[in-house]
Design an enzyme around this catalytic site. Structure first.
Site, mmCIF file in Angstrom:
data_model
loop_
_atom_site.group_PDB
_atom_site.id
_atom_site.type_symbol
_atom_site.label_atom_id
_atom_site.label_comp_id
_atom_site.label_asym_id
_atom_site.label_seq_id
_atom_site.Cartn_x
_atom_site.Cartn_y
_atom_site.Cartn_z
ATOM 1 N N ASP A 159 0.816 -1.208 0.000
ATOM 2 C CA ASP A 159 0.000 0.000 0.000
ATOM 3 C C ASP A 159 0.851 1.259 0.000
ATOM 4 O O ASP A 159 2.073 1.212 0.113
ATOM 5 C CB ASP A 159 -0.941 0.009 1.216
ATOM 6 C CG ASP A 159 -0.244 -0.417 2.510
ATOM 7 O OD1 ASP A 159 0.976 -0.201 2.628
ATOM 8 O OD2 ASP A 159 -0.918 -0.963 3.394
ATOM 9 N N ASN A 172 -7.128 -2.850 14.833
ATOM 10 C CA ASN A 172 -8.530 -3.246 14.644
ATOM 11 C C ASN A 172 -8.659 -4.417 13.675
ATOM 12 O O ASN A 172 -9.759 -4.776 13.262
ATOM 13 C CB ASN A 172 -9.357 -2.058 14.136
ATOM 14 C CG ASN A 172 -8.996 -1.668 12.716
ATOM 15 O OD1 ASN A 172 -7.891 -1.966 12.230
ATOM 16 N ND2 ASN A 172 -9.908 -0.994 12.031
ATOM 17 N N HIS A 225 -7.039 -4.625 10.594
ATOM 18 C CA HIS A 225 -6.891 -4.347 9.166
ATOM 19 C C HIS A 225 -5.604 -4.952 8.607
ATOM 20 O O HIS A 225 -4.601 -5.079 9.300
ATOM 21 C CB HIS A 225 -6.994 -2.845 8.863
ATOM 22 C CG HIS A 225 -5.837 -2.012 9.323
ATOM 23 N ND1 HIS A 225 -5.962 -1.057 10.304
ATOM 24 C CD2 HIS A 225 -4.536 -1.963 8.925
ATOM 25 C CE1 HIS A 225 -4.794 -0.463 10.494
ATOM 26 N NE2 HIS A 225 -3.908 -1.006 9.675
ATOM 27 N N GLU A 257 -9.972 -2.837 5.738
ATOM 28 C CA GLU A 257 -10.610 -2.942 7.042
ATOM 29 C C GLU A 257 -11.284 -4.304 7.197
ATOM 30 O O GLU A 257 -11.531 -4.992 6.208
ATOM 31 C CB GLU A 257 -11.619 -1.807 7.224
ATOM 32 C CG GLU A 257 -10.987 -0.412 7.201
ATOM 33 C CD GLU A 257 -9.945 -0.197 8.292
ATOM 34 O OE1 GLU A 257 -10.053 -0.839 9.357
ATOM 35 O OE2 GLU A 257 -9.010 0.604 8.077
#
Length: 209
Positions: free
Chosen positions: A71, A140, A142, A147
């Site tokens: 990314d 979380n 991801h 996500e």
């Protein structure tokens, strides 16, 4: 989809980093012209330090491999010290003998982010997919900037970062306002199509997720 999962538990971050580097080095020796997926963030830094040492001391050869990063922030300039292009150059690529033409990172300066994502997917497919993909995991859950609710069929895409991700990444910036609110991220589909995946997770804060 992957059916064989090997869980390796090491006593601390340094041991995990050494083991991860050993797994990577073995894969690279087996497939020196292979395609390897790289991740950014704090977790893989120790592994990269070990790979640099293995290159310098043992001649681990990166010259024939191709690298694809997960990314990149958007928009961001390559020479920005917070870009993932800059991160990979500083943490690994400039310290080993990888060819600059063999490193692929989504372009955070692209005028059309959707077109950049489609082109990145095509490039991965041109190389036959990723042989070994390195992953971290967010607080979380991801993966890259995908996500937890993201579809398994998602391809490389332009995403808005969630507030928890922005907050988490703000530690790398001088202020919360400087954190980019969007990113270009390899999707779950090309990640899961990798021949092998090595997910690194360290610390009590990541234990539950």
């Amino acid at each position: 989809m992957h059916s064989n999962i090997n869980l390796l538990i090491e006593p601390d971050y340094a041991a995990m980093s050494r083991k991860a580097a050993e797994v990577f080095a073995e894969a690279l020796r087996e497939r020196p012209e292979g395609v390897f997926g790289f991740a950014t963030g704090g977790t893989p830094e120790g592994m990269y330090e070990n790979l640099i040492r293995m290159h310098r001391e043992n001649g681990l050869d990166f010259s024939k491999m191709n690298a694809f990063n997960l990314d990149e922030y958007y928009p961001i300039k390559q020479n920005d010290s917070q870009s993932y292009y800059y991160f990979m150059r500083e943490k690994l690529f400039s310290h080993v003998n990888v060819s600059p033409g063999h490193t692929h990172i989504p372009n955070g300066e692209a005028s059309d982010p959707a077109a950049e994502c489609a082109a990145y997917d095509r490039e991965i497919e041109t190389y036959g997919g990723v042989d070994l993909q390195i992953l971290g995991i967010g607080a979380n859950g991801h993966i890259g900037f995908n996500e937890p609710s993201e579809s398994f069929t998602s391809r490389t895409n332009y995403v808005a970062l969630t507030e928890i991700t922005v907050q988490s990444n703000s530690r790398f910036f001088e202020s919360l306002e400087q954190v980019p609110r969007h990113a270009l991220t390899m999707g779950i589909r090309p990640i899961m199509m990798s021949g092998q995946i090595m997910l690194l997770c360290s610390g009590a804060s990541k234990a539950e997720i």
